[in-house]
Design a protein around this motif. Structure first.
Motif, short mmCIF file in Angstrom:
data_model
loop_
_atom_site.label_atom_id
_atom_site.label_comp_id
_atom_site.label_asym_id
_atom_site.label_seq_id
_atom_site.Cartn_x
_atom_site.Cartn_y
_atom_site.Cartn_z
N VAL A 110 0.98 -1.23 0.03
CA VAL A 110 -0.09 -0.06 -0.11
C VAL A 110 0.65 1.07 -0.02
CG1 VAL A 110 -1.73 1.28 1.19
CG2 VAL A 110 -2.00 -1.17 1.21
N TYR A 111 0.58 2.22 -0.82
CA TYR A 111 1.10 3.67 -0.87
C TYR A 111 0.18 4.69 -0.52
CZ TYR A 111 5.06 1.18 -3.12
OH TYR A 111 6.35 0.20 -3.45
N TYR A 112 0.58 5.72 0.03
CA TYR A 112 -0.20 7.02 0.30
C TYR A 112 0.49 8.16 -0.26
CZ TYR A 112 -2.34 10.53 3.56
OH TYR A 112 -2.81 11.65 3.88
N ASN A 113 -0.15 8.60 -1.08
CA ASN A 113 0.36 10.02 -1.70
C ASN A 113 2.08 9.54 -2.26
OD1 ASN A 113 -1.62 11.66 -1.86
ND2 ASN A 113 -1.12 12.13 0.27
N ASP A 114 2.35 8.38 -2.87
CA ASP A 114 3.41 8.07 -3.35
C ASP A 114 4.35 7.44 -2.10
OD1 ASP A 114 2.87 8.39 -5.94
OD2 ASP A 114 3.58 10.34 -5.89
N ILE A 115 4.00 7.80 -0.80
CA ILE A 115 4.84 7.26 0.17
C ILE A 115 4.55 5.63 0.57
CG2 ILE A 115 5.34 7.58 2.74
CD1 ILE A 115 4.08 10.38 2.23
N PRO A 116 5.76 4.83 0.67
CA PRO A 116 5.29 3.52 1.17
C PRO A 116 4.62 3.48 2.27
CG PRO A 116 7.75 3.76 0.36
CD PRO A 116 6.97 4.95 0.36
N PHE A 117 3.23 2.95 2.40
CA PHE A 117 2.55 2.79 3.64
C PHE A 117 2.46 1.73 4.42
CE2 PHE A 117 -1.72 3.19 5.91
CZ PHE A 117 -1.60 4.31 6.62
N THR A 118 2.82 0.76 3.55
CA THR A 118 2.91 -0.84 4.32
C THR A 118 4.35 -0.60 4.82
OG1 THR A 118 1.69 -1.80 2.54
CG2 THR A 118 3.43 -3.10 3.85
N GLU A 119 4.35 -1.10 6.21
CA GLU A 119 5.45 -1.01 7.01
C GLU A 119 6.65 -2.05 6.52
OE1 GLU A 119 3.90 -1.95 10.62
OE2 GLU A 119 2.79 -0.05 10.96
N ALA A 120 7.86 -1.79 7.04
CA ALA A 120 9.01 -2.68 6.68
C ALA A 120 8.52 -3.98 7.17
CB ALA A 120 10.30 -2.27 7.13
N SER A 121 7.91 -4.19 8.02
CA SER A 121 7.33 -5.56 8.61
C SER A 121 6.36 -6.28 7.81
CB SER A 121 6.94 -5.46 10.19
OG SER A 121 5.73 -4.62 10.10
N GLY A 122 5.80 -5.64 6.75
CA GLY A 122 4.98 -6.15 5.91
C GLY A 122 3.53 -5.90 6.29
N SER A 123 3.09 -5.44 7.31
CA SER A 123 1.91 -5.03 7.95
C SER A 123 1.45 -3.68 7.30
CB SER A 123 1.68 -5.19 9.09
OG SER A 123 1.76 -6.69 9.55
N THR A 124 -0.11 -3.86 7.21
CA THR A 124 -0.32 -2.34 6.64
C THR A 124 -1.55 -1.79 7.65
OG1 THR A 124 0.12 -2.76 4.33
CG2 THR A 124 -1.49 -0.95 4.60
N PRO A 125 -1.42 -0.74 8.30
CA PRO A 125 -2.27 -0.10 9.31
C PRO A 125 -3.51 0.76 8.49
CG PRO A 125 -0.58 1.53 9.11
CD PRO A 125 -0.08 0.25 8.48
N LEU A 126 -4.11 -0.05 7.76
CA LEU A 126 -5.43 0.51 6.93
C LEU A 126 -6.34 1.60 7.85
CD1 LEU A 126 -5.83 0.84 3.97
CD2 LEU A 126 -7.41 -1.00 4.09
N ASN A 127 -6.48 1.09 8.98
CA ASN A 127 -7.43 1.92 9.97
C ASN A 127 -6.87 3.20 10.38
OD1 ASN A 127 -5.20 1.24 11.59
ND2 ASN A 127 -6.28 -0.51 12.60
N LEU A 128 -5.60 3.59 9.66
CA LEU A 128 -5.46 4.78 10.06
C LEU A 128 -5.89 5.92 9.12
CD1 LEU A 128 -1.42 4.36 10.76
CD2 LEU A 128 -3.25 4.38 12.21
N LEU A 129 -6.45 5.55 8.03
CA LEU A 129 -7.05 6.27 6.93
C LEU A 129 -8.40 6.53 7.43
CD1 LEU A 129 -5.26 4.77 3.89
CD2 LEU A 129 -4.51 6.64 5.40
N GLY A 149 7.64 -4.33 -5.86
CA GLY A 149 8.59 -5.26 -4.87
C GLY A 149 7.91 -6.44 -4.44
N ALA A 150 8.18 -7.05 -3.28
CA ALA A 150 7.52 -8.23 -2.91
C ALA A 150 5.93 -8.27 -2.67
CB ALA A 150 8.23 -8.77 -1.54
N GLY A 151 5.46 -9.25 -3.00
CA GLY A 151 3.88 -9.08 -2.82
C GLY A 151 3.35 -10.20 -3.79
N THR A 152 2.32 -11.12 -3.32
CA THR A 152 1.53 -11.86 -4.27
C THR A 152 0.09 -11.24 -4.43
OG1 THR A 152 1.16 -13.41 -2.68
CG2 THR A 152 3.21 -13.88 -3.92
N GLY A 153 -0.28 -10.61 -3.52
CA GLY A 153 -1.86 -10.21 -3.41
C GLY A 153 -1.98 -8.86 -4.39
N GLY A 154 -0.86 -7.99 -4.42
CA GLY A 154 -1.29 -6.77 -5.33
C GLY A 154 -0.68 -5.56 -4.69
N ALA A 155 -1.19 -4.53 -5.24
CA ALA A 155 -0.73 -3.14 -4.61
C ALA A 155 -2.12 -2.11 -4.69
CB ALA A 155 0.43 -2.58 -5.37
N VAL A 156 -2.03 -1.16 -3.76
CA VAL A 156 -3.01 -0.31 -3.57
C VAL A 156 -2.31 1.17 -3.40
CG1 VAL A 156 -5.17 0.46 -2.29
CG2 VAL A 156 -4.52 -1.84 -2.42
#
Length: 704
Positions: A110-129, A149-156
């Protein structure tokens, strides 16, 4: 051998089209529709020239549903499921990735305004939005290794609202609804030829449908952009979220049928969620900036840097977690346009790096307060990838895309204190083998309005920090990364003189070392590799005008009005997902349906609007029954739900904006579970969704 198939009957299309106006033709000419431009795999190309399954929703689509939650709007995209196990506890699934997401968002970048929003650990705190700050959401489905990069589900890819050029506006809104819903929003924005800025605040509180399901969330978003010259632009973004929501816990079928509004009760195994005051609390800040520089008309560089920090406090049933985390990272991309053999060639090359440090302390939970320390871990995570891609326009309307990425990930975990005092647990390091993820795609423009594509892509998805180190304190040294290959065919375009837009895709996704989840008696999610899965599916949807009133045009009356009329839309997803080679002890689950994935989902609705400002957007959603455990012995029943939102929107005296609205959700008061707990211990699978509920409110704004 993968067998692609065509769907009979009317080709349907992509719900991204909900966000667009589709004017009907007059009797003498065909109306050319504006193109949707997507970022896709790193290139700014029209959607019809993108050889990938991509969906787009914008603020207009989000506003057609109840804005306190993103769920209904996101679920209009075929192949994408957003669920809420508890209020604001999101779980995002793309083509079957629910299997490894008992909570949070995994396997999706997940990216937010071109900023990597998914943490380095691989989790994404979508509830912050908060939905109010989102101006656009672009979803790339399937392995996205060639650019993200890494990921089999996709990108948002999320982006916030951008002020209209030359405008200044202020706005305030209020919403009230069932189960104690109160929502307040304030926004101000301005734009000139060289600068633009937007500031927004949103506060939402909710008592909750169930016991122990209250919510309080405050979000501040600041965005600014400066263009000092035609060569240079700089953008700055700040996001701050103060989040506090309770966790009601899963129910057994008997408890769900008896009273779906109850929280997990006390039992001989231990106290329930009310007694333990189970909840999630966090304060998170994200600051990022993007610099874009045009060296020439052909060469452009965009570089993004960010810094984030979080303080998290989470009392679970047994333990109480206190986490402090700092994150840093950046991304740079060079884009170059040239020609090869007389045909346009677009090249992109870049890299992304992320790092984080987390201090995670786990205590015994004594009724919602921390007790004795169980263990204290210091976790350092480093991840990064480089990528390259080429898009080559070929003769006769063909487009060839080649891309690949090289990915690395390392975890370092130091157990500062351990109640079990195991010497071998004090240091843990895990380096995942570097992976190259290639992608190749070929697209053909069949007609000026219809294109078809085929693609083969691979993905690599290593375990997240929560999967390597679950909340019971164990360290999972044997968990392997998922690897998958996706084969896809698709077509999209316009029919009936541009009255209908469609998008259809079929795919075969073969995943190895699939990560599955189960829970223990304390409700802790534990993870293991299952062997493999094969996921065949089809995604179809459509949108188009059924009727539009005419407007006056130099004495004629046959030109359609651009913003009013009756529009219909629908999206449908078919999933034939199965385990392959899955042995768990003496049980062989090979051939079973994939846990947590429904074979059929449907979303459809109407958008009706009049020139006087009145509008109505009824919608329906369906999900077929789905398996709740790997053995396929327990299923969640399928369901249909109905909702509608209506109101009046008008601009008075060219300055005053008014929007008065009301809506209903789950109109038939259907009892169903959304966000089931998979392979749950004690058969506590069910997370009941709210019953029939109402909301209403108003937004007032002023334009200068």
């Amino acid at each position: 051998m993968f067998r692609f198939f065509l769907l009979s009957g009317l080709l349907l299309g992509s719900v991204p089209l909900l966000a667009q106006t589709l004017p009907a033709p007059d009797t003498t000419r065909t109306v050319l529709l504006p193109e949707t431009t997507v970022t896709g795999y790193g290139q700014q190309l029209p959607l019809r020239r993108t050889a990938a399954s991509i969906g787009v929703i914008d603020a207009r689509v989000i506003s057609q549903f109840n804005q306190p939650s993103l769920t209904a709007a996101v679920n209009t995209l075929p192949g994408v499921r957003l669920e809420e196990r508890a209020t604001a506890s999101y779980r995002l699934s793309m083509r079957g990735s629910t299997l490894r997401s008992p909570f949070g968002v995994r396997n999706v970048k997940v990216y937010y305004n071109d900023i990597p929003f998914t943490e380095a650990s691989g989790s994404t705190p979508l509830n912050l939005l908060d939905p109010a700050i989102i101006g656009r959401m672009e979803v790339v489905k399937g392995p996205a290794g060639s650019a993200y990069g890494a990921g089999t589900g996709g990108a948002v890819l999320f982006s916030t609202h951008r002020p209209a050029a030359g405008s200044t506006r202020a706005q305030a809104g209020f919403t009230s609804g069932s189960f104690g819903l109160r929502r307040y929003t304030v926004a101000a924005e301005s734009s000139t030829e060289t600068t633009s800025w937007r500031a927004q605040y949103a506060r939402q509180t909710l008592n909750g449908y169930r016991q122990q399901s209250a919510l309080r969330r405050e979000v501040v978003a600041l965005d600014g952009e400066l263009t000092p010259s035609s060569q240079r632009s700089v953008a700055l973004h700040l996001l701050y979220t103060n989040l506090d929501y309770q966790l009601p816990g899963g129910l057994t079928l008997a408890q769900f049928q008896q009273n779906p509004r109850q929280a997990r009760p006390n039992s001989p195994a231990g106290p329930g969620t009310v007694a333990q005051q189970a909840a999630y609390r966090s304060r998170t800040a994200l600051v990022g900036g993007t610099h874009e520089y045009r060296f020439t008309s052909r060469l452009v560089n965009k570089t993004t840097l960010y810094l984030s920090g979080s303080v998290i406090s989470t009392p679970f049933l047994v333990d109480y977690e206190r986490n402090t985390m700092l994150g840093v990272g950046g991304r740079t991309t060079f884009r170059y346009q040239s020609s090869l053999a007389g045909q346009a060639l677009r090249l992109a090359v870049g890299a992304e790096l992320q790092g984080s440090f987390e201090n995670s302390r786990n205590y015994t939970n004594l009724g919602g307060t921390p007790g004795p320390l169980r263990y204290d871990d210091e976790i350092r995570t480093g991840t990064g990838f480089g990528f390259a891609q080429a898009d080559w326009d070929l003769p006769a309307g063909w487009l060839l895309t080649l891309g690949a990425s090289y990915n690395r990930l390392t975890y370092h975990i130091a157990r500062v204190s351990d109640a079990a005092a195991r010497p071998d647990a004090y240091r843990f390091e895990r380096r995942f083998r570097p992976e190259i993820s290639p992608r190749v795609a070929l697209l053909k423009e069949v007609t000026p309005g219809i294109s078809a594509y085929a693609s083969v892509s691979t993905g690599f998805s290593p375990p997240t920090e929560e999967e390597i180190r679950p909340s019971d304190g164990s360290l999972n040294a044997n968990l392997q990364a998922e690897r998958g290959t996706s084969y896809e065919l698709g077509t999209r375009g316009q029919l009936f003189h541009n009255r209908l837009r469609f998008d259809v895709s079929v795919f075969d996704f073969e995943l190895r070392q699939t990560i599955v989840t189960r829970s223990n008696a304390q409700g802790t999610a534990l993870f293991s590799n299952s062997g493999a899965t094969r996921q065949l599916g089809a995604e179809v949807a459509a949108s188009g005008w059924l009727w539009q009133p005419a407007q006056s045009d130099e004495g004629t009356s046959n030109v359609p009005h651009p913003e009013t009329g009756l529009q219909a839309w629908a999206s449908y997803t078919y999933n034939h997902f199965r385990f392959r080679g899955y042995q768990q002890g003496s049980n062989d689950f090979s051939g079973n349906r994939l846990t947590g994935t429904a074979p059929h989902t449907l979303s459809a609705g109407l958008n009706a609007s009049l020139r006087q400002g009145f509008y109505l957007t009824p919608s329906l959603a369906h999900q077929a029954r789905l398996p709740l455990n790997d053995a396929n012995t327990t299923f969640a029943r399928g369901y249909w739900t109905f909702a509608a939102r209506g109101g009046w929107h008008q601009v008075l005296r060219q300055h005053l904006e008014l929007d008065v609205f009301a809506g209903i959700e789950n109109a038939t008061d259907r009892r169903y579970s959304l966000g089931n707990d998979l392979n749950a211990f004690g058969n506590r699978y069910y997370q009941p969704a709210p019953g029939r509920n109402y909301y209403g409110g108003a937004t007032v704004g002023w334009r200068w």
